[in-house]
Design an enzyme around this catalytic site. Sequence first.
Site, PDB file in Angstrom:
ATOM      1  N   ARG A 170       1.012  -1.087   0.125  1.00 37.78           N
ATOM      2  CA  ARG A 170      -0.223  -0.017  -0.089  1.00 37.78           C
ATOM      3  C   ARG A 170       1.180   1.599  -0.109  1.00 37.78           C
ATOM      4  O   ARG A 170       1.863   1.473   0.680  1.00 37.78           O
ATOM      5  CB  ARG A 170      -0.816  -0.166   1.127  1.00 37.78           C
ATOM      6  CG  ARG A 170      -2.141   0.967   1.346  1.00 37.78           C
ATOM      7  CD  ARG A 170      -2.706   0.551   2.659  1.00 37.78           C
ATOM      8  NE  ARG A 170      -3.544   0.086   2.063  1.00 37.78           N
ATOM      9  CZ  ARG A 170      -4.949   0.209   1.689  1.00 37.78           C
ATOM     10  NH1 ARG A 170      -5.460   1.269   1.207  1.00 37.78           N
ATOM     11  NH2 ARG A 170      -6.202  -1.092   1.874  1.00 37.78           N
ATOM     12  N   GLY A 171       0.747   1.848  -0.758  1.00 41.93           N
ATOM     13  CA  GLY A 171       1.850   3.678  -0.986  1.00 41.93           C
ATOM     14  C   GLY A 171       0.599   4.768  -0.978  1.00 41.93           C
ATOM     15  O   GLY A 171      -0.567   4.499  -0.686  1.00 41.93           O
ATOM     16  N   VAL A 178      -2.119  -2.138  -3.770  1.00 40.61           N
ATOM     17  CA  VAL A 178      -1.514  -2.980  -4.632  1.00 40.61           C
ATOM     18  C   VAL A 178      -2.004  -4.411  -4.832  1.00 40.61           C
ATOM     19  O   VAL A 178      -1.673  -4.860  -3.587  1.00 40.61           O
ATOM     20  CB  VAL A 178      -0.541  -3.001  -4.974  1.00 40.61           C
ATOM     21  CG1 VAL A 178       0.195  -3.738  -6.262  1.00 40.61           C
ATOM     22  CG2 VAL A 178       0.118  -1.253  -5.487  1.00 40.61           C
ATOM     23  N   ASP A 209       9.777  10.276  -6.524  1.00 43.64           N
ATOM     24  CA  ASP A 209       9.723   9.128  -5.546  1.00 43.64           C
ATOM     25  C   ASP A 209      10.207   7.965  -5.493  1.00 43.64           C
ATOM     26  O   ASP A 209      10.261   6.668  -5.670  1.00 43.64           O
ATOM     27  CB  ASP A 209       8.036   8.702  -5.310  1.00 43.64           C
ATOM     28  CG  ASP A 209       7.624   8.601  -3.388  1.00 43.64           C
ATOM     29  OD1 ASP A 209       8.561   8.631  -3.091  1.00 43.64           O
ATOM     30  OD2 ASP A 209       6.639   7.614  -3.170  1.00 43.64           O
TER      31      ASP A 209
END
Length: 801
Positions: free
Chosen positions: A521-522, A527, A634
């Site tokens: 999880r971002g 995902v 990022d």
Amino acid sequence: MKNPTGSIIFLFLTVSFLIPHTNSKTLNHLKRGSSLSVEGDSDVITSPDNSFTCGFYSVGTNAFGFGIWFTQSSKTVVWMANRDKPVNGLGSSLSLRRDGAMVLTDVDGSMAWQTNTSSTDVDRAELLETGNLVLKNSSGNILWQSFDFPTDTLLPFQTFTKSMKLISGLRNGSFASGYFSLYFDNDNVLRLIYDGPEISSLYWPNPDLNVYQNGRTNYNSSRIAVLDDMGVFLSSDRLQFSASDMGFGVKRRLTMDYDGNLRLYSFNNLTGVWLVSWEALTQPCNVHGLCGRNGVCVYAPEPKCSCPPGYEVSDPSDWNQGCKPKFNLSCSNSRRMKFVELPYTDYYGFDLNYNPSISIQGCRKLCLDDCHCEAFSYRLTGQGVCYTKSALFNGYQSPSFPGKIYLKLPMNVEASGESEQTIYNSSKLVCRSTDAEVVVGFTSMYDMAGKRAKWVYLYTFASAIGAIEILILVTGWVFFRRHDLPATLEDGYRVISSQFRRFSYAELKKATKKFKEELGRGGSGAVYKGVLADERLVAVKRLGDAFQGEEEFWAEVSTIGKINHMNLVRMWGFCSEKRHRLLVYEYVVNSSLDKHLFSNNFLGWKERFKVAIGTAKALAYLHHECLEWVIHCDVKPENILLDGDFEPKVADFGLAKLSQRGGPDSEFSRIRGTKGYLAPEWAMNLPITAKVDVYSYGVVILEMVRGIRLSNWVVVDGEEAEAELTRFVRIVKRKNQCGEESWLEEIVDPRLGGQFSRNQAATLVEIGVSCIEEDRNKRPTMASVLQILVECEDDESKDYT
Ligand SMILES: *[C@@H]1O[C@H](CO)[C@@H](O)[C@H](O)[C@H]1NC(C)=O
Ligand SMILES: *[C@@H]1O[C@H](CO)[C@@H](O)[C@H](O)[C@H]1NC(C)=O
Ligand SMILES: *[C@@H]1O[C@H](CO)[C@@H](O)[C@H](O)[C@H]1NC(C)=O
Ligand SMILES: *[C@@H]1O[C@H](CO)[C@@H](O)[C@H](O)[C@H]1NC(C)=O
Ligand SMILES: *[C@@H]1O[C@H](CO)[C@@H](O)[C@H](O)[C@H]1NC(C)=O
Ligand SMILES: *[C@@H]1O[C@H](CO)[C@@H](O)[C@H](O)[C@H]1NC(C)=O
Ligand SMILES: *[C@@H]1O[C@H](CO)[C@@H](O)[C@H](O)[C@H]1NC(C)=O
């Protein structure tokens, strides 16, 4: 209808087909003996489903063509009878004569165009739902069709054959024939050619590769190609591609554009906009002939034409005229010549002489002594490779090009004064839309084997092994790697995979078993692991709700889908339905770098260096190589995934732009990036450049050396907070200054037990420290980082203790 008698006959003949408006003559067919007039705005024929319209189309002041266009998108003309011979806006007409020929006559009665159907029993002209204008006899047999005579566009179901060409328009918005065309070549291969006033040059598929390396065959002589209603294009030379929105019910067209690119477009019937769903060339400057004689196509970062030093633009409104020299080159004064260096530049073709092993002085002399030589190309690819040039065409500048052009100029010519002009603007994927700039200037370049030199190698090899050619094609980059050829540069040139497509939400829900297995999880979403119907493993990223409109999303995601590099996680498709926005990625088996660095399950030195170099390749590709100059924004261990061989694949690139329009309330409107890896300019409100990624990359490689998170904050001396990173850099600098022999041992991850390459570790530390310079101008570019790493790639084992 000008002639009242004609009108009456016409009305009489067609009365049953008229739409019941007294003054409108919109028809769905034209009978033998009747005509359409240029003055009647509604003198048009429409297809039964009203998707296409055929009639007179204004192409200039008082100038008309007879053409077919999409009814919903009246600017999109798909066919024109007389593109190079427009007729007058008064008194011109199109008639289906009694002898069976369809004839376009100008105001003076001269014939501008006609069909080859005179003395046949043609009964009527009809516009079919496919956009095909046909002449039929009374039993319905087609005797002539516009599909046999395409202009610049191929429609679904329109068969493209050996006798046809799609010829581009001359410039944006012009219908006149230009210089770029798509055609079947004598060797049965579908190609793009620039066929200009001075030269002709093939540029697609890649002229540096042979037919098989380009994924084609010259074996099938049927020379036939067709686009179907799903958006799949199939050609007898084995070219196959499909629209990114593959599926039924979408209007599409394949158009030879005025800029030399062949594009497949899909129509969005809600917004009325055509979106590119496939294109032949991802790098616009690879089109030949774009900038004329002596001109150079440069990425600035949009592709632009520019004149080299000592030359000036011939006609600013027409780059086909190229650049003219500001001097007279004469043979007698070879002693009074100088050479001006143009880095990363090449002029394709027109080689007087090719010499694979010669010094730069030798190459210079060859050019100086030959009065036909206008410049030479020289690259240091092991041995120097020298090409002397008799004419300067197809010029382009690309940061990845490993050679330089040396222009021959008289001593007295001032080597300055460039002029540029935009060919067209392309969208950029950047961190923030308003104030972003992308750095394209460089100080150093990859010092590795050149593209062309390598193909020479491949040719030789392939012909030696003969039938194994196809194997080479199939095994692609695996082959390059096995032979220790640097694969960096070529990855960008691989043909776009046709796998990129749109998925339905139901399909992805099924693939992920209702989003059961979460992989991570971002910032942009969770995902999930999934399995597609064709058994491919995928990672499905579910983006937050408040995402941008479908239209923009589609356009930008398609662009990301085109980015293809072995060290980047491949995007296979997307889903955009109602509020659902999902991205479908290849599944990378070994999870992310953080899991292999900050846990007990840590990587050995060899793998760490491999990850450092692969990540540098990916970022250098994003920054300098790929069409859109993507800034990642990022970079961190969580976004560096590892495949089965611990080859890194960078994830999450290109998302910066997708999320920026989330609106002020959206969680995505904040700065993108992760604390600890963020360059100082984010905080200082400076324009964001590719150097933010260089900074983050520096932090990551220092973490790889140290084996712990340096991005964490630690408490020193009770109160004062200091980043682990700052402390680390301080220690490195002090140890280095004191000339302590053992400094590396103290810095490198102790868990490695001394099993690491001293030279590589020292290089990584040095690069890492320079990448995190506060002043971004002092940070290197990713291209130069990569160059340094490649130089010490083979060092491992030499100095293990
Ligand atoms: C007209 O031209 C087309 C295409 O070249 C050809 O197929 C057709 O047979 C010709 N018709 C006549 C009547 O010559
Ligand atoms: C229409 O054309 C076809 C093929 O050219 C021919 O066989 C047929 O007899 C024609 N029909 C009439 C009514 O002329
Ligand atoms: C040649 O290409 C055509 C069209 O794609 C195909 O129908 C045909 O089977 C091919 N012929 C051979 C010998 O492969
Ligand atoms: C728009 O396109 C969709 C398919 O993409 C189709 O189902 C729909 O009927 C179209 N709407 C109109 C107004 O043509
Ligand atoms: C080049 O030569 C032509 C005539 O030979 C002359 O008209 C022209 O001015 C010369 N140009 C320069 C820049 O010397
Ligand atoms: C071509 O010109 C039209 C306006 O005339 C513009 O909207 C369009 O973006 C241009 N296309 C390109 C590729 O520049
Ligand atoms: C390209 O974009 C710039 C600003 O982004 C604009 O000033 C320029 O006019 C555009 N050029 C064309 C040809 O549209």
